[in-house]
Design an enzyme around this catalytic site. Structure first.
Site, PDB file in Angstrom:
ATOM      1  N   SER A  80       0.844  -1.196   0.000  1.00  0.00           N
ATOM      2  CA  SER A  80       0.000   0.000   0.000  1.00  0.00           C
ATOM      3  C   SER A  80       0.873   1.238   0.000  1.00  0.00           C
ATOM      4  CB  SER A  80      -0.891  -0.004   1.249  1.00  0.00           C
ATOM      5  OG  SER A  80      -1.495   1.252   1.459  1.00  0.00           O
ATOM      6  N   TYR A 123      -0.054  -0.055  10.589  1.00  0.00           N
ATOM      7  CA  TYR A 123      -0.437  -0.521   9.259  1.00  0.00           C
ATOM      8  C   TYR A 123       0.665  -0.207   8.245  1.00  0.00           C
ATOM      9  CZ  TYR A 123      -3.137  -1.221   4.972  1.00  0.00           C
ATOM     10  OH  TYR A 123      -3.571  -1.647   3.744  1.00  0.00           O
TER      11      TYR A 123
END
Length: 324
Positions: free
Chosen positions: A165, A191
């Site tokens: 990501s 994350y």
């Protein structure tokens, strides 16, 4: 800035999964797709099945997985679509999945992921986003290595795709406190760290396994509204809205989001080369670690491609999964 050495394909941000696989015949190939009951994983599995690939959906909920497998089989005419249980945060299920695999494997799509707004821990005490997004997939790849090597021997190459990501830009892997035992927990940093780990895995897996015919590449699907956002707090949703308004990213359809995964999995440009970070269907430029996200959302920070960090992460991860 021009980067003439970057690998380019004929695809871009508007390309869809169907665009990428159009005209391909992948009959005889076998693929595992994690997190394939919805969103990007489901679309990736459907696109692969549509061109003849035998696809195993590695999923937490096998009832949902079986239903999705039936839907994909019905829509593509490919009956070789199966579901099998896999809980990435539970390494016992990862081991059972890998141990039960029979025969060669040609594509491993590490697509599943979680994004949690509050601190969660596995029974081992591992921070849950790092444990699920990285360590579970790391253990899965280790367990399926011999099957991938057999697939490479059969077809000349086997590929691993690690779905990362643009959030990797928020944090390197903080080796001194990976599991937030000392620093204040920040879900965005946690994350981001796990997504940096996904990219570093691709770097080191390629270095270690190229001789076995296995390459790994990391892909950024871009901004896609999927089940990943189901646990978002309002602050997290507002943050994404601000990034979109600033032009940092534009939301894609699920088909567009899955396209870059399919490029890494099927495009000839990436058949025998790994350790790359792909965005919008092409290899992304590497930028310094201190750049701001704005204006660089399609690039990859150096800390996510650093060879020394990749080797260290591999050894740390190996020590952790071997303890279980």
């Amino acid at each position: 800035m021009s980067h003439p050495s970057l690998i380019r394909t004929g695809f871009d941000a508007d390309s869809t999964a169907d665009d990428v696989v159009a005209g391909l015949d992948l009959v005889g190939l076998r693929a595992v797709v994690t997190g394939a009951t919805s969103g990007l994983g489901r679309e990736t599995a459907r696109a692969l099945a549509s061109v003849g690939t035998e696809v195993t959906l590695a999923v937490r909920n096998t009832a949902d997985g079986a239903s999705v497998a039936d839907d994909i089989a019905a829509s593509t005419g490919n009956r070789a679509v199966h579901a099998a249980h896999l809980e990435l945060a539970d390494l016992a299920t990862v081991a059972r999945f890998a141990d039960s695999w029979r025969g060669p494997l040609h594509l491993l799509i590490n697509n599943a992921g979680v994004m949690r707004p509050s601190l969660g821990r596995t029974p081992q005490g591992w921070e849950s986003q790092f444990a699920t997004n990285h360590l579970g997939h790391f253990a899965l790849a280790l367990g399926l290595h011999d099957a991938l090597a057999a697939g490479a021997n059969q077809r000349g190459a086997a590929r691993i795709v690690a779905v990362t990501s643009g959030a990797h830009m928020y944090s390197p892997v903080v080796f001194d406190d990976i599991h937030f035992t000392r620093r204040t927990y920040d879900p965005q940093l946690a994350y981001g760290q796990s997504k940096t780990a996904n990219s570093l895995f691709a770097v080191e897996a390629t270095r270690r396994w190229t001789a076995d015919g296995i390459v790994a590449n990391a892909v950024n699907p871009g901004g896609v509204s999927t089940g990943l956002q189901r646990d978002f707090t309002q602050d997290m949703k507002d943050h994404l809205d601000r990034l979109e308004a600033a032009g940092v990213f534009a939301y894609k359809t699920v088909g567009q989001g899955a396209a870059t995964t399919l490029v890494a999995a099927t495009a000839p440009e990436f058949a025998h080369t790994g350790g790359h970070y792909l965005d919008d269907g092409n290899e992304a430029a590497t930028v310094p670690d201190d750049v701001e996200l704005a204006g660089n959302s399609h690039a990859v920070k150096r800390w996510a491609r650093d060879g020394a960090a990749a080797r260290r992460l591999w050894e740390v991860s190996l020590d952790l999964v071997r303890e279980c």
